[in-house]
Structures are given as C-alpha cells and as structure tokens.
Design a protein around this motif. Structure first.
Motif, PDB file in Angstrom:
ATOM      1  N   PHE A 158       0.817  -1.206   0.000  1.00 38.68           N
ATOM      2  CA  PHE A 158       0.000   0.000   0.000  1.00 38.68           C
ATOM      3  C   PHE A 158       0.851   1.257   0.000  1.00 38.68           C
ATOM      4  N   GLY A 159       0.318   2.286  -0.633  1.00 37.77           N
ATOM      5  CA  GLY A 159       0.921   3.598  -0.562  1.00 37.77           C
ATOM      6  C   GLY A 159       0.507   4.326   0.705  1.00 37.77           C
ATOM      7  N   PRO A 160       1.059   5.523   0.924  1.00 34.87           N
ATOM      8  CA  PRO A 160       0.779   6.273   2.153  1.00 34.87           C
ATOM      9  C   PRO A 160      -0.594   6.915   2.180  1.00 34.87           C
ATOM     10  N   GLY A 161      -1.282   6.950   1.046  1.00 38.71           N
ATOM     11  CA  GLY A 161      -2.636   7.493   1.005  1.00 38.71           C
ATOM     12  C   GLY A 161      -2.682   8.958   0.606  1.00 38.71           C
TER      13      GLY A 161
END
Lengths: 115, 114
Positions: free
Chosen positions: B105-108
């Motif tokens: 996942f990316g940091p959002g």
C-alpha cells in the motif's frame, strides 16, 4: 462474500505486557489472511500473513498470529508490547475461491501502549 | 526497498469539482488497486486493474469514478464531480501476483470535499 470482524475498538496495554488484537473472518473457501499496521499519517504497512502451512505465523517487529480454522480466527499477538507499537491495526482476508483478489478489511483496532 | 507512492498527500476541493489522485505502483507489479477509508470506518475496496483494464469493482465505484494507467508508470483515480461523502483517505495498492504475495500500500491521499 468475505468479511472480517475486529470486535474491539481500542486495545489498551501496559508496556511490557502481552498484546492481543482479535480478528475473526468469514469466507466461502480457503482464507488468505493478513495483518497490516497504520502509524499516524502513514500508509498501511504489511505485518504478516497466513496462506498455508503452520498455524502460527511470525512477522515483522516481533508480532505473530495464530490461524484457528475451527474458530475462524486470526488473532495478532506480541509477547511484550512497546510504546512504539501504538498504532491502528487492520486484519484483512482474501478469498481466492471468489475469483477475485480484493482484500476485505476489518474496521481496525487502535492499540495504545501505556508507558 | 521498493514502495508505492501517492500524490498529493492531501487534496482539498469544492463539491462538484473533478479530482485526480495519482499513484506510482511498484515497477514489476501487475495488479493495481484503489481502496478508501472514510474517517472512523473500515478500509473499503474500490477497484482493481490488470492488463490495462478494470478486473473488478465494488458498488461504490460508480460512473463518477474512473481509473487509468496513462503511461505505464502512473495509476490514477479520477472522481468527476466530487460529493461531500467522497471525503476519505484513498489508498493505492499494488500486487505482483501469486497467491503467496501480499499487496503493498501507498501512504494514502486525504481528500477533503468542501
């Protein structure tokens, strides 16, 4: 449809004490189970997974989880909690038999480790 | 270690405006995802993308949403006409495939619709 339940909103534990974060799941086929952790202002970081094999799996930062098929559970554990373990923990499941690769997440548990 | 990146980290927009959220997945990964997390709620699947097309989408992913991989590197989520209820953290994820591998996942991107 696959789903995950994390029954507690917040888990408070004293530093040095054992930490347990509960997770139960529901799938129609064999479950692929994951734990992710989210620190403030950060993304979801992978902790550990159960795919097959030993029911006790070990992951990052001293965490482990036990897959229990009869209880449909995958509780996250750490023998001795650190203040730095304070974060939001998410359990997730992927049900391969449904022919998709999406993850279904629980609502998350806020863990607070008290110094 | 390779990682998923997302830009911007925070986007504020007016209701009815279009927004584009950007993601750079891990380079050798084949499957790409968008999830969202409304404040205080669980992370929800929006869409998955493989081989330059949508492979699966949830009921949340209506006609207001679209995804694109315009240049073989970026993976974008577009919301055509934002609504207040689109305010959420949007996470991009990528997966190289293989049952034994996890999604990264990316940091959002925190989207705030006013």
């Amino acid at each position: 449809a696959q789903s995950v339940a994390q029954p507690e909103d917040q888990v408070n534990v004293a530093e040095g004490n054992p930490l347990t974060v509960k997770c139960t799941y529901s799938v129609s086929g064999n479950p692929y189970l994951f734990w992710y952790v989210q620190y403030p202002n950060r993304g979801l970081q992978f902790l550990l997974k159960y795919i097959t094999g030993d029911n006790l799996v070990k992951g990052s930062y001293g965490f482990e989880a036990e897959f229990n098929k009869s209880q449909t559970s995958f509780h996250l554990k750490k023998p001795s909690a650190l203040v730095s373990d304070s974060a939001l923990y998410f359990c997730a499941v992927r049900d391969i038999s449904e022919g998709n690769n999406r993850l279904a997440f629980g609502k998350g548990n806020q863990v607070v480790v008290i110094p | 270690e390779p990682e998923v990146t997302q830009t911007p980290s925070h986007q504020v927009t007016q209701m009815g405006q279009e927004v584009i959220l950007r993601c750079v997945p891990i380079s050798n990964h084949l499957y790409f995802y968008w999830y969202r997390q409304i404040l205080g709620q669980k992370v929800e699947f929006l869409v998955s993308f493989y081989n330059n097309e949508i492979s699966e989408k949830s009921e949340i992913f209506d006609d207001q949403f679209s995804v694109e991989r315009p240049d073989g590197s970026n993976f974008t989520l577009k919301i055509r006409s934002t609504k207040l209820e689109d305010s959420a953290m949007y996470f991009c994820a990528s997966w190289e495939g293989g049952a034994y591998n996890e999604q990264f996942f990316g940091p959002g991107t925190r989207l705030t619709v006013l």
